[in-house]
Design an enzyme around this catalytic site. Structure first.
Site, short mmCIF file in Angstrom:
data_model
loop_
_atom_site.label_atom_id
_atom_site.label_comp_id
_atom_site.label_asym_id
_atom_site.label_seq_id
_atom_site.Cartn_x
_atom_site.Cartn_y
_atom_site.Cartn_z
N HIS A 307 0.85 -1.18 0.00
CA HIS A 307 0.00 0.00 0.00
C HIS A 307 0.88 1.22 0.00
O HIS A 307 1.94 1.23 0.63
CB HIS A 307 -0.91 0.02 1.24
CG HIS A 307 -2.07 0.93 1.08
ND1 HIS A 307 -1.98 2.28 1.34
CD2 HIS A 307 -3.32 0.69 0.64
CE1 HIS A 307 -3.15 2.82 1.08
NE2 HIS A 307 -3.98 1.89 0.65
N ASP A 364 -7.97 -5.20 -0.15
CA ASP A 364 -8.47 -6.03 -1.26
C ASP A 364 -8.10 -7.50 -1.12
O ASP A 364 -8.61 -8.33 -1.86
CB ASP A 364 -7.91 -5.50 -2.59
CG ASP A 364 -8.54 -4.17 -2.96
OD1 ASP A 364 -9.71 -3.97 -2.60
OD2 ASP A 364 -7.87 -3.34 -3.59
N1 CMC Z 1 4.19 -7.68 -4.93
C1 CMC Z 1 5.52 -7.69 -5.09
N2 CMC Z 1 6.31 -6.60 -4.93
C2 CMC Z 1 5.71 -5.45 -4.60
C3 CMC Z 1 4.33 -5.35 -4.40
C4 CMC Z 1 3.56 -6.53 -4.58
N3 CMC Z 1 2.23 -6.51 -4.41
N4 CMC Z 1 3.98 -4.09 -4.08
C5 CMC Z 1 5.13 -3.40 -4.07
N5 CMC Z 1 6.18 -4.22 -4.39
C6 CMC Z 1 7.60 -3.86 -4.40
C7 CMC Z 1 7.94 -3.05 -5.64
O1 CMC Z 1 8.36 -3.89 -6.70
C8 CMC Z 1 9.05 -2.17 -5.12
O2 CMC Z 1 10.20 -2.95 -5.03
P1 CMC Z 1 11.67 -2.28 -5.29
O3 CMC Z 1 11.82 -1.24 -4.23
O4 CMC Z 1 12.63 -3.41 -5.18
O5 CMC Z 1 11.60 -1.69 -6.68
C9 CMC Z 1 8.62 -1.86 -3.68
O6 CMC Z 1 7.82 -2.99 -3.29
C10 CMC Z 1 7.81 -0.58 -3.53
O7 CMC Z 1 6.71 -0.65 -4.45
P2 CMC Z 1 6.07 0.60 -5.19
O8 CMC Z 1 5.33 0.11 -6.39
O9 CMC Z 1 7.13 1.65 -5.38
O10 CMC Z 1 5.07 1.12 -4.07
P3 CMC Z 1 3.88 2.11 -4.31
O11 CMC Z 1 3.62 2.77 -3.01
O12 CMC Z 1 4.14 2.98 -5.50
O13 CMC Z 1 2.68 1.13 -4.73
C11 CMC Z 1 0.85 -0.35 -4.64
C12 CMC Z 1 1.67 0.71 -3.87
C13 CMC Z 1 -0.43 -0.63 -3.84
C14 CMC Z 1 0.45 0.20 -6.01
C15 CMC Z 1 1.70 -1.62 -4.81
O14 CMC Z 1 2.07 -2.13 -3.53
C16 CMC Z 1 1.00 -2.71 -5.62
O15 CMC Z 1 1.10 -2.69 -6.86
N6 CMC Z 1 0.28 -3.65 -4.95
C17 CMC Z 1 -0.51 -4.64 -5.67
C18 CMC Z 1 -1.83 -4.03 -6.13
C19 CMC Z 1 -2.80 -3.82 -5.00
O16 CMC Z 1 -3.02 -4.70 -4.16
N7 CMC Z 1 -3.46 -2.64 -5.00
C20 CMC Z 1 -4.51 -2.31 -4.03
C21 CMC Z 1 -4.09 -1.19 -3.12
S1 CMC Z 1 -5.18 -1.05 -1.70
C22 CMC Z 1 -6.71 -0.64 -2.34
C23 CMC Z 1 -6.77 0.78 -2.76
O17 CMC Z 1 -6.80 1.66 -1.88
O18 CMC Z 1 -6.81 1.02 -3.96
#
Ligand code: CMC
Length: 428
Positions: A307, A364
């Site tokens: 998140h 989710d």
């Molecule tokens: N599985 C594997 N690796 C992950 C995941 C995941 N679900 N989420 C983040 N990472 C890794 C990412 O690859 C990155 O690694 P590195 O630092 O080595 O490059 C690190 O963790 C940070 O990730 P980020 O994408 O920079 O983090 P963010 O804050 O931009 O993204 C997120 C947050 C929710 C988009 C992301 O965690 C994600 O894609 N999760 C899966 C989709 C999901 O479940 N979304 C629902 C969010 S909650 C409901 C809502 O409010 O919408």
């Protein structure tokens, strides 16, 4: 003396005001930065940018706190109802009995949609994703209520739009589903409560009796409360930025529905079930899928994990995990993907990759499992999220309007070509 921070650019000192929120959150106010220095700030994805000052929702991602108007999400999920929470979010205080009765009555008497909406619905092929249909039908309200386009609408006019939005949302949602399965639509049964009415519109068939299961209606009500607001997330920021142009409430919320649709936002609940099903089909080897999620050459992510704000735990996920257990038990449903989900969670919570990156199950991760147990089809999961988020979008749109916030218009750092002479096509 008001607190300031000092910024030194080319040896020249600038003092920027510090803003402190009611929960001691700190921000540097840069609203005059460009005028005073010529600089803008760069924050792609708005990870450090406060877009507004809001009195609606407080969340602390480090400690897993979520409060609507100062009330803990745990208390609201246990003791309140969705319409009571909607009133709280939109109007700022918990309603008295008389206020809630009036609000419920007003919503109940606006559940019907104009008959011509059916003509619009008929134009969508049954292959249409219900989120696309929902966003379109919602925006089409501007055609049925053209007075909503007036940016200077009276308080009463705005109240009516708010009531219509909340009242018609379940009707649009159920009709979007009926369109997808090719069934005739059902009209709202106003003898029923908010969630029961929606369930009847979704599932009743002309040739069969339909009795709403109260366990299902109660579980849905709790899920809607948990989704009701989440401060400045992608869809809410979209609603605020569209609303800031003085666009109508219907078009602003329609934009929010579209923003919610993506798999990184509300669309994740659908993706979680697809992922769990794929793991099951693949033999249930959770270690293999955890390895895929960690592999930087593999685009796969563990859906329902991570998140932008919660870096300890998502309080909604805690409540939903327990609710999933309760609902499945009450309904006598045995869903093998729940075991896969629990195994994935257990492995991920110990794995250094997820621990170091502070990746925890989000709202989710388990909500799809409950929706499935309630009989909601996978394509409709994000629609359920949208139905829950409606009060939050409305409250944020109303706050923006009442605070007379200026139009949202970020700056950029241009990285393209400098001025170059135009070349006629024969010379290229
Ligand atoms: N599985 C594997 N690796 C992950 C995941 C995941 N679900 N989420 C983040 N990472 C890794 C990412 O690859 C990155 O690694 P590195 O630092 O080595 O490059 C690190 O963790 C940070 O990730 P980020 O994408 O920079 O983090 P963010 O804050 O931009 O993204 C997120 C947050 C929710 C988009 C992301 O965690 C994600 O894609 N999760 C899966 C989709 C999901 O479940 N979304 C629902 C969010 S909650 C409901 C809502 O409010 O919408």
């Amino acid at each position: 003396m008001p607190k300031t921070v000092e910024l030194i650019i080319d040896g020249k000192s600038h003092h920027l005001p510090v803003i402190e929120g009611s929960e001691n959150e700190l921000a540097i106010d840069i609203s005059d930065l460009r005028d005073n220095t010529g600089y803008v700030t760069l924050d792609v994805g708005y990870k450090n940018t406060g877009a507004t000052q809001s009195a609606i929702t407080f969340l602390d991602g480090e400690t897993g706190i979520l409060r609507y108007r100062g009330y803990a999400i745990e208390d609201l999920a246990e003791k309140s109802s969705f319409l009571e929470v909607a009133y709280l979010l939109v109007f700022g205080e918990l309603p008295t009995k008389a206020q809630l009765d009036k609000f419920t009555h007003d919503i109940t008497t606006h559940t019907l949609v104009h008959e011509d909406v059916k003509k619009i619905l008929d134009g969508f092929p049954s292959t249409s994703h219900p989120m696309g249909v929902l966003a379109s039908l919602f925006c089409a309200q501007t055609a049925f209520y053209p007075e909503s386009l007036d940016p200077n609408r009276s308080t009463e006019g705005v109240y009516l739009s708010i009531v219509r939005s909340l009242a018609k949302m379940p009707t649009f949602a159920a009709w979007a589903y009926k369109n997808a399965v090719g069934h005739p639509v059902n009209y709202p049964d106003n003898k029923l409560g908010y969630c029961a009415r929606f369930l009847k519109m979704m599932f009743a068939l002309p040739a069969e009796d339909f009795e709403v299961d109260e366990v299902v209606a109660d579980a849905l009500d709790k899920l809607l409360i948990l989704h009701a607001d989440h401060e400045q997330n992608c869809s809410t920021s979209t609603v605020r930025i569209v609303g800031s142009s003085k666009a109508s409430i219907y078009s602003s919320i329609s934009a929010g529905i579209n923003a919610l649709w993506g798999p990184l936002h509300g669309g994740a609940n659908q993706e979680v079930i697809v992922m769990l099903e794929n793991i099951k089909k693949d033999g249930g080897n959770t270690d293999k899928w955890i390895d895929k999620a960690k592999d930087k050459n593999d685009p796969f992510r563990l859906m329902g994990f991570g998140h932008r704000v919660y870096k300890n735990f998502d309080p909604r996920a805690k409540i939903i995990k327990k609710a999933a257990d309760d609902v499945l038990k009450k309904l006598g449903v045995n869903d093998p993907v729940l075991d896969i989900a629990k195994r994935l969670e257990e492995i991920a919570l110990k794995d250094p990759y997820f621990v170091e990156r502070k990746l925890y199950p989000n709202v989710d991760f388990y909500s799809g499992i409950i929706y499935r147990a309630l009989g909601i089809p996978v394509d409709m999961f994000t629609v359920m999220f949208a139905m829950g988020r409606m009060p939050g979008w409305i409250a944020q749109w109303k706050e923006l309007r009442e605070n007379k916030e200026p139009i949202g218009r970020p700056r950029q750092i241009y990285t393209g070509q400098k001025l170059r002479p135009f070349l006629e096509i024969s010379k290229r």
